[in-house]
Write a protein that holds these residues in place. Sequence first.
Motif, short mmCIF file in Angstrom:
data_model
loop_
_atom_site.label_atom_id
_atom_site.label_comp_id
_atom_site.label_asym_id
_atom_site.label_seq_id
_atom_site.Cartn_x
_atom_site.Cartn_y
_atom_site.Cartn_z
N PRO A 180 33.40 3.73 -0.39
CA PRO A 180 33.07 2.76 -0.46
C PRO A 180 32.76 1.09 -1.26
CG PRO A 180 32.34 4.87 -0.42
CD PRO A 180 33.36 5.31 -0.87
N ALA A 181 32.87 1.50 -2.26
CA ALA A 181 32.37 0.52 -3.18
C ALA A 181 33.57 -0.76 -3.12
CB ALA A 181 32.65 1.09 -4.86
N GLU A 182 34.91 0.06 -3.04
CA GLU A 182 36.00 -0.45 -2.63
C GLU A 182 35.72 -1.70 -1.47
OE1 GLU A 182 39.65 -2.62 -3.93
OE2 GLU A 182 37.70 -1.73 -5.62
N ALA A 183 35.46 -0.64 -0.61
CA ALA A 183 35.19 -1.39 0.87
C ALA A 183 34.48 -2.86 0.75
CB ALA A 183 35.45 0.00 1.64
N LEU A 184 33.75 -2.60 0.05
CA LEU A 184 32.66 -4.07 0.12
C LEU A 184 33.04 -4.59 -1.11
CD1 LEU A 184 29.70 -1.48 0.65
CD2 LEU A 184 30.99 -2.79 2.66
N PRO A 185 32.72 -5.43 -0.79
CA PRO A 185 31.89 -6.60 -2.58
C PRO A 185 31.33 -6.34 -3.12
CG PRO A 185 31.77 -8.26 -0.15
CD PRO A 185 32.23 -6.30 0.02
N VAL A 186 31.33 -5.08 -3.71
CA VAL A 186 30.05 -4.68 -4.46
C VAL A 186 30.48 -4.40 -6.07
CG1 VAL A 186 28.02 -4.09 -3.62
CG2 VAL A 186 30.01 -2.37 -3.40
N SER A 187 32.23 -4.22 -6.05
CA SER A 187 32.29 -4.49 -7.87
C SER A 187 32.42 -2.27 -7.95
CB SER A 187 31.36 -4.94 -8.98
OG SER A 187 31.98 -4.39 -10.25
N THR A 198 26.97 -16.27 -2.84
CA THR A 198 25.91 -16.54 -2.03
C THR A 198 25.73 -17.87 -1.38
OG1 THR A 198 24.58 -14.64 -3.10
CG2 THR A 198 22.92 -17.30 -2.13
N LEU A 199 26.58 -18.70 -2.65
CA LEU A 199 26.24 -20.32 -2.65
C LEU A 199 27.54 -20.90 -1.68
CD1 LEU A 199 26.64 -21.27 -6.63
CD2 LEU A 199 24.73 -22.35 -4.44
N ALA A 200 29.27 -19.51 -1.19
CA ALA A 200 30.33 -19.96 -1.32
C ALA A 200 29.87 -19.51 0.51
CB ALA A 200 31.25 -19.28 -1.28
N ASP A 201 29.71 -18.46 0.84
CA ASP A 201 28.84 -17.76 2.03
C ASP A 201 28.28 -18.41 2.17
OD1 ASP A 201 29.81 -15.78 3.88
OD2 ASP A 201 27.83 -15.18 3.51
N VAL A 257 38.08 -12.74 -3.92
CA VAL A 257 38.67 -13.29 -3.03
C VAL A 257 37.58 -13.42 -1.88
CG1 VAL A 257 40.29 -12.43 -1.14
CG2 VAL A 257 40.08 -12.17 -3.40
N LEU A 258 37.12 -13.04 -1.76
CA LEU A 258 35.92 -13.40 -0.78
C LEU A 258 35.05 -14.19 -0.70
CD1 LEU A 258 34.27 -10.18 0.32
CD2 LEU A 258 36.17 -11.12 1.98
N THR A 259 34.73 -14.77 -2.34
CA THR A 259 34.25 -16.10 -2.46
C THR A 259 35.08 -17.49 -2.39
OG1 THR A 259 32.69 -14.56 -3.40
CG2 THR A 259 32.97 -17.20 -4.31
N PRO A 303 28.80 -10.44 6.16
CA PRO A 303 27.64 -12.10 5.37
C PRO A 303 27.72 -10.66 3.73
CG PRO A 303 26.85 -11.46 7.85
CD PRO A 303 27.62 -10.23 7.10
N LEU A 304 28.14 -12.18 3.24
CA LEU A 304 28.07 -12.02 1.65
C LEU A 304 26.70 -11.61 1.11
CD1 LEU A 304 30.95 -14.11 0.43
CD2 LEU A 304 30.99 -11.54 1.63
#
Length: 287
Positions: free
Chosen positions: A25-32, A142-145, A183-185, A263-264
């Motif tokens: 789950p942690a890899e599937a989401l941008p939470v490190s 937060t800034l990028a999204d 990458v998402l950022t 959303p990030l």
Amino acid sequence: MSAPDRISPRRGLAAALLAGALHGPAEALPVSSSAHVAFVARLAAGRRGRRPADPELAKSVEVGAHAGTLAGLAVGLRREGGLVVRTALREPRLAARAALRIGVASLPAVLGALTCERLIEGHLGGDRAIAAGLAAGSVAMTLADARPADGRDWTDATLLDALAIGTAQSMALWPGVSRSGAVLTAARARGFSRAASGRISAALAVPVVGGATLLKLVRLSARLRAGTLDRGQVTVLTAVTATAAASGVLAAPTARRTLDGVPLAPFAAYRVALAGALAAADRRWRR
């Protein structure tokens, strides 16, 4: 560690199994995912867990978890993978262009791993450094999204986009930053939509995680031959990889939603909370 300080094999194995279960789950989401693996390892180590006793082995456990999760996600997302293959066969020119962009985007991470990884392992593996990586990544996300998307699709990516996104991805060598989060950022900062950013992150995962796994396998094999790696540690590596593969299969629906765009900001808030928990644990252990 001296003999009295050594973590029991049973406790180490339990920590590996828990880390593997969390990793999908942690890899599937941008939470490190690396921060989650590190946090579980610190909990298992107690007061001795402020820094890994063997930074390279700790990183190898993380890479093993990445490799297992990638295999599990490949199984869980096999329909999406099959669609990519069929599209590539139907449009080889488009596939070749995409492969070139993926190659360019992967270069910074490859160069960083070959030249700086051991330095990073030795200086950025502590709890406070990981917490700082989580917090810094949260601010950037937060800034990028918050930036309005330009409506760009992943097929519109240029070589300059690939280099910029790949450079951001290489920052994930710092534990806590998060490869997918970086990458998402970067993709969102360059005007790609959330869905396009998710597809870019998925495309870049295979070469980077696969390359990191191969590098660690070579280093661990050399240590096994030299007798500097306990075979009990190989059991831990095997356990975390297998458990991460199973959790990767189960996390496939979550990864599918990430591919569709998310959303990030909520993930940035979670990362800040995790950073606070890790920093608080570090303060308690130091006392």
